[in-house]
Scaffold this active site. Sequence first.
Site, PDB file in Angstrom:
ATOM      1  N   GLY A  47       1.008  -1.293   0.047  1.00 16.41           N
ATOM      2  CA  GLY A  47      -0.113  -0.006  -0.003  1.00 16.41           C
ATOM      3  C   GLY A  47       1.084   1.134  -0.045  1.00 16.41           C
ATOM      4  CD  GLU A  48       2.573   5.268  -0.899  1.00 15.68           C
ATOM      5  OE1 GLU A  48       2.259   4.792  -1.719  1.00 15.68           O
ATOM      6  OE2 GLU A  48       3.966   5.676  -0.544  1.00 15.68           O
ATOM      7  CB  SER A  49       5.240   2.557   4.088  1.00 18.21           C
ATOM      8  OG  SER A  49       6.027   3.489   3.067  1.00 18.21           O
ATOM      9  CB  CYS A  79       5.257  -3.914  -1.462  1.00 19.64           C
ATOM     10  SG  CYS A  79       5.418  -2.711  -2.593  1.00 19.64           S
ATOM     11  NE  ARG A 106       8.412   5.098   1.304  1.00 19.53           N
ATOM     12  CZ  ARG A 106       7.685   6.147   1.333  1.00 19.53           C
ATOM     13  NH1 ARG A 106       7.874   7.112   1.582  1.00 19.53           N
ATOM     14  NH2 ARG A 106       6.431   6.132   0.573  1.00 19.53           N
ATOM     15  CB  ILE A 134       3.311  -2.362  -7.745  1.00 20.93           C
ATOM     16  CG1 ILE A 134       2.421  -3.419  -8.412  1.00 20.93           C
ATOM     17  CG2 ILE A 134       2.447  -1.025  -7.863  1.00 20.93           C
ATOM     18  CD1 ILE A 134       1.358  -3.786  -7.727  1.00 20.93           C
ATOM     19  NE  ARG A 135       3.051   3.716  -6.576  1.00 21.15           N
ATOM     20  CZ  ARG A 135       2.594   3.650  -5.540  1.00 21.15           C
ATOM     21  NH1 ARG A 135       3.431   4.293  -4.421  1.00 21.15           N
ATOM     22  NH2 ARG A 135       1.508   3.008  -4.916  1.00 21.15           N
ATOM     23  CG  HIS A 170       2.593  -6.367  -4.237  1.00 21.75           C
ATOM     24  ND1 HIS A 170       1.740  -5.919  -3.478  1.00 21.75           N
ATOM     25  CD2 HIS A 170       3.195  -5.296  -4.805  1.00 21.75           C
ATOM     26  CE1 HIS A 170       2.056  -4.516  -3.287  1.00 21.75           C
ATOM     27  NE2 HIS A 170       2.850  -4.369  -4.080  1.00 21.75           N
ATOM     28  CD  GLU A 172      -0.268  -8.846  -2.572  1.00 15.67           C
ATOM     29  OE1 GLU A 172       0.909  -9.461  -2.400  1.00 15.67           O
ATOM     30  OE2 GLU A 172      -0.293  -7.668  -2.597  1.00 15.67           O
TER      31      GLU A 172
HETATM   32  N1  GLN Z   1       6.032   2.771  -2.595  1.00 15.52           N
HETATM   33  C1  GLN Z   1       5.381   2.193  -1.602  1.00 15.52           C
HETATM   34  C2  GLN Z   1       5.863   2.806  -0.174  1.00 15.52           C
HETATM   35  O1  GLN Z   1       6.923   3.186  -0.102  1.00 15.52           O
HETATM   36  C3  GLN Z   1       5.125   0.515  -1.474  1.00 15.52           C
HETATM   37  C4  GLN Z   1       4.303   0.395  -2.786  1.00 15.52           C
HETATM   38  C5  GLN Z   1       3.709  -0.793  -2.483  1.00 15.52           C
HETATM   39  O2  GLN Z   1       3.311  -1.428  -1.423  1.00 15.52           O
HETATM   40  N2  GLN Z   1       3.249  -1.412  -3.675  1.00 15.52           N
HETATM   41  O3  GLN Z   1       4.998   2.731   0.708  1.00 15.52           O
END
Ligand code: GLN
Length: 196
Positions: A47-49, A79, A106, A134-135, A170, A172
């Site tokens: 997600g977004e940490s 992630c 990150r 993903i990112r 990921h 999942e």
């Molecule tokens: N870029 C996100 C972060 O640093 C992580 C991306 C992800 O969980 N797919 O939180």
Amino acid sequence: MLTIGILGLQGAVAEHMKQIQGAGLNAVVIKKAEQLKEIAGLIIPGGESTAIKKLMDQYGFIEPIKQFSEEKKPIFGTCAGMVLVAKQLSDSEDAHLNLMDISVKRNAFGRQRDSFEIPLDVKGLPEPFPAVFIRAPYAEKAGSDVEVLASLNDKIVAARQNHILVSAFHPELTNDGRFIELFIEMVRDANKNPIS
Ligand code: GLN
């Protein structure tokens, strides 16, 4: 039957639920810290940490998750979850949960490679794993207690330290259950009754 919890504050929760249930275990979404008592293993999803950290602070999760880890109960960070369990972050002074001896960068693969899928060699899996990034972060450094499970361009993208497992990708988001099986095995091992 063993129950695995997925931290349900933000991010890819439903996909983990499906994979855990598909493997024949119970899965619950964790919305309150008290629920940690009911589970044998915890997944901190992607997600977004920064958002997840804020919500963990707001809902009082930091100390209870540290306590969960003190009890040697398995934790799997994918992630953003990998960012959250790290002891060190390369772009910030304070780490978040401070549980695993890795230094994490990150969004480390750069813009042009925001998302990609690649067959990845993972220790313990005989065939490459379809890893979706993903990112994604990677770990630049790991302590001597950390077992590196996968690297990409010499950067650590999956690792284990005792009861903590992380992946920058990921698992999942694929139909391949082999990586989550590594975590499920850790949960099973932690729950084996000691023979007296
Ligand atoms: N870029 C996100 C972060 O640093 C992580 C991306 C992800 O969980 N797919 O939180």
